[in-house]
Write a protein that holds these residues in place. Sequence first.
Motif, PDB file in Angstrom:
ATOM      1  N   ASP A 107      -6.622   6.685   5.138  1.00  0.00           N
ATOM      2  CA  ASP A 107      -6.815   6.392   3.713  1.00  0.00           C
ATOM      3  C   ASP A 107      -5.806   5.362   3.228  1.00  0.00           C
ATOM      4  O   ASP A 107      -4.611   5.643   3.162  1.00  0.00           O
ATOM      5  N   LEU A 108      -6.297   4.166   2.877  1.00  0.00           N
ATOM      6  CA  LEU A 108      -5.424   3.116   2.357  1.00  0.00           C
ATOM      7  C   LEU A 108      -5.653   2.870   0.875  1.00  0.00           C
ATOM      8  O   LEU A 108      -5.303   1.812   0.357  1.00  0.00           O
ATOM      9  N   GLY A 109      -6.243   3.841   0.208  1.00  0.00           N
ATOM     10  CA  GLY A 109      -6.483   3.684  -1.227  1.00  0.00           C
ATOM     11  C   GLY A 109      -7.378   2.482  -1.501  1.00  0.00           C
ATOM     12  O   GLY A 109      -8.493   2.409  -0.993  1.00  0.00           O
ATOM     13  N   ASP A 110      -6.871   1.516  -2.284  1.00  0.00           N
ATOM     14  CA  ASP A 110      -7.665   0.350  -2.690  1.00  0.00           C
ATOM     15  C   ASP A 110      -7.693  -0.765  -1.648  1.00  0.00           C
ATOM     16  O   ASP A 110      -8.286  -1.811  -1.886  1.00  0.00           O
ATOM     17  N   CYS A 125       0.872  -1.166   0.000  1.00  0.00           N
ATOM     18  CA  CYS A 125       0.000   0.000   0.000  1.00  0.00           C
ATOM     19  C   CYS A 125       0.910   1.217   0.000  1.00  0.00           C
ATOM     20  O   CYS A 125       1.842   1.299   0.804  1.00  0.00           O
ATOM     21  N   GLN A 126       0.643   2.126  -0.923  1.00  0.00           N
ATOM     22  CA  GLN A 126       1.416   3.366  -0.946  1.00  0.00           C
ATOM     23  C   GLN A 126       0.445   4.525  -1.108  1.00  0.00           C
ATOM     24  O   GLN A 126      -0.338   4.576  -2.057  1.00  0.00           O
ATOM     25  N   THR A 127       0.480   5.423  -0.118  1.00  0.00           N
ATOM     26  CA  THR A 127      -0.320   6.644  -0.179  1.00  0.00           C
ATOM     27  C   THR A 127       0.647   7.808   0.042  1.00  0.00           C
ATOM     28  O   THR A 127       1.852   7.601   0.191  1.00  0.00           O
ATOM     29  N   ASP A 128       0.113   9.011   0.125  1.00  0.00           N
ATOM     30  CA  ASP A 128       0.960  10.172   0.398  1.00  0.00           C
ATOM     31  C   ASP A 128       1.664  10.038   1.743  1.00  0.00           C
ATOM     32  O   ASP A 128       2.770  10.516   1.927  1.00  0.00           O
TER      33      ASP A 128
END
Length: 161
Positions: free
Chosen positions: A49-52, A12-15
């Motif tokens: 927020d973990l995106g998908d 997982c990659q977010t800001d």
Amino acid sequence: MSIPRFLDIEYCQTDDALFPVAMAWSLADGQMKTVVIAPEEAWLPDDGDLGDFDLRYLEEQGVPLLELVQELHQDLPDQTVYVDGIDPDEILIDLIFSAVSQDAPFEIAPISELFTGIDSDTLEDRRRQLMFDEGLEPQLPENGVYALLMLAQEEGLLADL
């Protein structure tokens, strides 16, 4: 002949975050193990927020890090483990092992060190083509490991899978 070991990590990659969510690796006999990883609280972004990715799924289905580390110590001691070289695999491995205050029992190397007669762009093209030909979803780590095993087979580094 010793079968090369391969590893792939979905992450997982977010800001605000970068952490592993699933991992697959190959064993001495060419078999594979795959796990979903329960994230450490410290890895999670403040905004949640973990995106998908579904945090509840990761927490419920994920293997605790200590269990994962024990398995990796059993399966890959003193090995060189090859990765596709396009993901931040070393950072992710460091995250996993530092979370339990241990060192990885293996060394990570890009597949270009295993397949020395092929340049890395050609290797990546062949890996992607194998995944496409086999209908493999690239985001699943077991598919990444399978593609690397097939590449090793094509290069004569292991017997038929």
